[in-house]
Scaffold this active site. Structure first.
Site, PDB file in Angstrom:
ATOM      1  N   LYS A  57       0.545  -1.516  -0.112  1.00 30.57           N
ATOM      2  CA  LYS A  57       0.322  -0.376  -0.302  1.00 30.57           C
ATOM      3  C   LYS A  57       0.833   0.698   0.050  1.00 30.57           C
ATOM      4  CE  LYS A  57      -3.484  -2.523   2.205  1.00 30.57           C
ATOM      5  NZ  LYS A  57      -4.559  -2.388   3.540  1.00 30.57           N
ATOM      6  N   CYS A  81      -0.316   0.488   6.424  1.00 31.52           N
ATOM      7  CA  CYS A  81      -1.408  -0.501   7.458  1.00 31.52           C
ATOM      8  C   CYS A  81      -2.059  -1.453   6.688  1.00 31.52           C
ATOM      9  CB  CYS A  81      -1.620  -0.015   8.409  1.00 31.52           C
ATOM     10  SG  CYS A  81      -0.317   1.570   9.586  1.00 31.52           S
ATOM     11  N   ASP A  82      -1.851  -2.667   7.397  1.00 28.57           N
ATOM     12  CA  ASP A  82      -3.057  -3.458   7.191  1.00 28.57           C
ATOM     13  C   ASP A  82      -3.029  -4.321   8.521  1.00 28.57           C
ATOM     14  OD1 ASP A  82      -4.518  -4.937   5.267  1.00 28.57           O
ATOM     15  OD2 ASP A  82      -4.046  -6.413   6.009  1.00 28.57           O
ATOM     16  N   SER A  83      -4.310  -4.739   8.749  1.00 30.83           N
ATOM     17  CA  SER A  83      -4.887  -5.027   9.593  1.00 30.83           C
ATOM     18  C   SER A  83      -5.518  -7.025   9.519  1.00 30.83           C
ATOM     19  CB  SER A  83      -5.986  -4.796  10.633  1.00 30.83           C
ATOM     20  OG  SER A  83      -5.333  -3.417  10.987  1.00 30.83           O
ATOM     21  N   GLY A 118      -0.006  -4.902   9.878  1.00 28.94           N
ATOM     22  CA  GLY A 118       1.524  -4.405   9.485  1.00 28.94           C
ATOM     23  C   GLY A 118       1.186  -3.053   9.335  1.00 28.94           C
TER      24      GLY A 118
END
Length: 214
Positions: A57, A81-83, A118
């Site tokens: 991203k 970010c990634d959740s 992340g």
């Protein structure tokens, strides 16, 4: 310090950063998360998956600015970010449909799971990425067991359909979280302690980014 860019459409992440004294420029990456995950080598661990998505991203937004010849690339920080929720060794992202959200809650209710987020920070200067840092935060979430009518009402609001793990900590879903072990901000979507460390790794002090500190 120049621009601080949040490569995310998440209003919760934006609110965390604003509450912490930042005023990010929001630029959505439009990354195909499924394609990124599918391209990872077999056996990639869950923490590495969310970090890879966060990195994709941030890099996509940097590339988009470069294509546009944007002045912002003269001096900027870009954060992706990634959740995802790790339940019984399986990563779960956004459910998107009421049926999937209900199925997720049938497994989560009354149990514990790990919310992985992340983070990737890119330092951009002179039009190029000059430094990068990434890592993952892990927070254990202990879920309550909603009554059937409570779960029906929650799913009907639509809130759990567009959030990782089909729950929020800072919204209606907070009623169904008994406690957490770890960083609350990372459960909301962006961990301030980890972000501060990653910013330091790319040579940026967080106080430089506070509104009015420039």
């Amino acid at each position: 310090m120049g621009a601080f860019v949040l490569a995310s459409a998440s209003p919760a992440r934006l609110q965390v950063l604003r509450s912490a004294g930042l005023n990010p420029l929001v630029r959505v990456s439009d990354v195909d998360e499924d394609a990124v995950s599918a391209a990872l080598p077999a056996g990639t661990g869950p923490e590495q998956v969310v970090v890879a998505l966060a990195r994709a991203k941030a890099e996509a937004v940097a590339a988009a600015f470069a294509r546009e010849g944007a002045d912002i690339l003269a001096d900027a920080v870009i954060v992706g970010c990634d959740s995802m929720l790790l339940v019984d060794g399986v990563l779960h992202g956004k459910p998107h449909t009421p049926e999937v959200a209900r199925a997720r809650w049938s497994v989560m209710a009354g149990r514990s799971a790990d919310l992985l987020t992340g983070h990737c920070v890119l330092r951009v200067d002179g039009g190029s990425v000059v430094a990068a840092a990434d890592d993952c935060s892990r927070t254990t979430v202990h879920f309550a067991k909603p009554e059937p009518e409570e779960l029906d009402a929650y799913i009907a609001t639509g809130e759990p359909l567009q959030v990782a793990g089909a729950f929020t900590l800072d919204g209606l879903g907070g009623w169904f979280v008994d406690r957490i072990e770890g960083d609350p901000s990372s459960v909301i979507g962006i961990g301030l302690p980890l972000l501060r460390r990653l910013l330091r790794d790319v040579g940026v002090g967080v106080a430089q980014l506070w509104v009015g500190a420039r």
